[in-house]
Design a protein around this motif. Structure first.
Motif, PDB file in Angstrom:
ATOM      1  N   GLU A 218       0.817  -1.217   0.000  1.00  0.00           N
ATOM      2  CA  GLU A 218       0.000   0.000   0.000  1.00  0.00           C
ATOM      3  C   GLU A 218       0.851   1.267   0.000  1.00  0.00           C
ATOM      4  O   GLU A 218       0.376   2.331  -0.398  1.00  0.00           O
ATOM      5  N   THR A 219       2.095   1.173   0.434  1.00  0.00           N
ATOM      6  CA  THR A 219       2.974   2.343   0.368  1.00  0.00           C
ATOM      7  C   THR A 219       3.373   2.655  -1.075  1.00  0.00           C
ATOM      8  O   THR A 219       3.829   3.758  -1.377  1.00  0.00           O
ATOM      9  N   TYR A 220       3.205   1.666  -1.961  1.00  0.00           N
ATOM     10  CA  TYR A 220       3.515   1.849  -3.385  1.00  0.00           C
ATOM     11  C   TYR A 220       2.258   2.190  -4.183  1.00  0.00           C
ATOM     12  O   TYR A 220       2.305   2.237  -5.412  1.00  0.00           O
ATOM     13  N   ARG A 221       1.164   2.432  -3.499  1.00  0.00           N
ATOM     14  CA  ARG A 221      -0.094   2.705  -4.197  1.00  0.00           C
ATOM     15  C   ARG A 221      -0.005   4.035  -4.948  1.00  0.00           C
ATOM     16  O   ARG A 221       0.462   5.048  -4.419  1.00  0.00           O
ATOM     17  N   LEU A 222      -0.467   4.036  -6.183  1.00  0.00           N
ATOM     18  CA  LEU A 222      -0.438   5.233  -7.013  1.00  0.00           C
ATOM     19  C   LEU A 222      -1.646   6.119  -6.729  1.00  0.00           C
ATOM     20  O   LEU A 222      -2.752   5.617  -6.460  1.00  0.00           O
ATOM     21  N   ALA A 223      -1.452   7.423  -6.793  1.00  0.00           N
ATOM     22  CA  ALA A 223      -2.571   8.354  -6.605  1.00  0.00           C
ATOM     23  C   ALA A 223      -3.603   8.148  -7.702  1.00  0.00           C
ATOM     24  O   ALA A 223      -4.814   8.224  -7.464  1.00  0.00           O
ATOM     25  N   GLN A 224      -3.117   7.860  -8.911  1.00  0.00           N
ATOM     26  CA  GLN A 224      -3.979   7.549 -10.040  1.00  0.00           C
ATOM     27  C   GLN A 224      -3.414   6.322 -10.756  1.00  0.00           C
ATOM     28  O   GLN A 224      -2.203   6.243 -10.986  1.00  0.00           O
ATOM     29  N   PRO A 225      -4.253   5.350 -11.086  1.00  0.00           N
ATOM     30  CA  PRO A 225      -3.759   4.169 -11.814  1.00  0.00           C
ATOM     31  C   PRO A 225      -3.079   4.584 -13.115  1.00  0.00           C
ATOM     32  O   PRO A 225      -3.430   5.598 -13.717  1.00  0.00           O
ATOM     33  N   LYS A 226      -2.093   3.803 -13.528  1.00  0.00           N
ATOM     34  CA  LYS A 226      -1.407   4.100 -14.783  1.00  0.00           C
ATOM     35  C   LYS A 226      -1.506   2.908 -15.722  1.00  0.00           C
ATOM     36  O   LYS A 226      -1.633   1.756 -15.289  1.00  0.00           O
ATOM     37  N   VAL A 227      -1.449   3.200 -17.006  1.00  0.00           N
ATOM     38  CA  VAL A 227      -1.525   2.151 -18.025  1.00  0.00           C
ATOM     39  C   VAL A 227      -0.115   1.736 -18.407  1.00  0.00           C
ATOM     40  O   VAL A 227       0.718   2.574 -18.756  1.00  0.00           O
TER      41      VAL A 227
END
Length: 311
Positions: A218-227
């Motif tokens: 969860e510390t690597y969770r992106l603010a916005q998903p990326k493709v």
């Protein structure tokens, strides 16, 4: 004008039920119901395979290949050897891999309109175990950067394929496939947080990630998903961790540096399967139940396939 073998192959695939939708629809893993093909890459590879087989059989039209001819071709192929490069730069020969034969059988099944029986390769190079022991995994992790080391541990701890690292979702954000009958005793004896990954054929399944690894994830969770484009397939990723081809190549390189050999990142799934099977047997599960549970946790529904992982 007669169509080329490549054009004939493409026409056949378009008519095949697995290609009832546009090829562009295959670009996102998890958004199709395809069982046999999950990407444009596999579509293109199958087209190439069909055309090559046609040329080798000397036919001008692929429809000339009957089931009997197809089986005869596969029986011959299992005896053939392929040329490989060895460390000394000299050429060596070994029997075709089972993976190659299976791909050709799948392609020929489309031509014949029926499922051909599986033909087994004479290549025994995969008879040995591909799994890594705990010490070997730790040595590999030390040869990796932090993110790649973390991806290695995730894969080993939860039995993930390389590409599945890119598809991780929290269980409250996605759900497993409902078109399969899942056992209720999956993950028995394990503790952690449930996530969902998308595997072969777009099959979504739950995986259990140990609590400490889930917290770190969860510390690597992106603010916005990326493709991410992986092997010509677009995948929407929610975490800033490596996966897919990039992870596989890096892992093999690290394994070679640390151990002097590599069984590939897929060997981590073998490690998970062996450790999990032994745990389930210790918990009192019989052989069939233990293999069935491991099979489902890996994204398979055939207990027999676990035999490959337990070598």
């Amino acid at each position: 004008m007669m169509k080329s073998l490549n054009e004939q192959a493409e026409a056949m695939l378009k008519k095949h039920k697995a290609f009832g939708q546009r090829k562009s629809d295959v670009s996102m893993i998890g958004k199709t119901q395809f069982r046999q093909f999950t990407s444009v890459r596999s579509y293109q590879e199958t087209t190439t395979t069909l055309a090559r087989i046609g040329r080798e059989l000397g036919v001008s039209q692929l429809k000339e290949i009957t089931p009997e001819i197809a089986l005869g071709y596969l029986q011959t192929r299992k005896e053939q050897r392929s040329v490989t490069q060895i460390c000394s730069k000299e050429k060596d020969h070994e029997h075709l891999s089972q993976k190659t034969l299976d791909a050709e059988r799948k392609a020929l099944s489309i031509i014949s309109g029926q499922s051909l029986e599986r033909v087994f390769s004479n290549n025994n190079s995969r008879q040995a175990s591909r799994s890594y022991n705990v010490d070997q995994v730790e040595s590999i992790k030390k040869a990796q950067t932090e993110k790649f080391s973390f991806a290695t541990e995730l894969s080993r701890a939860s039995g993930l394929r390389a590409v599945e690292l890119l598809t991780l979702r929290r269980a409250d954000e996605d759900s497993k496939s409902t078109r399969r009958a899942w056992r209720n005793d999956r993950f028995e004896g394990l503790k952690g947080d449930l996530y969902v990954v998308t595997g072969k054929g777009g099959l979504k399944r739950e995986v259990l990630i140990p609590k400490d690894l889930a917290n770190k994830l969860e510390t690597y969770r992106l603010a916005q998903p990326k493709v991410i484009l992986d092997r010509k397939v677009k995948i929407t990723s929610c975490y800033d961790i490596p996966g897919g081809k990039n992870f596989s190549k890096s892992f093999s390189s690290a394994s070679n540096r640390a151990l002097g050999f590599s069984n590939g990142a897929h060997g981590l799934r073998h490690s998970y399967a062996k450790e999990r099977y032994e745990q389930l047997r210790t918990l009192g599960k019989n052989e069939i139940d233990a293999k069935t549970i491991v099979s489902q946790e890996l994204g398979h529904f055939r207990p027999s396939i676990v035999e490959v992982y337990l070598r």
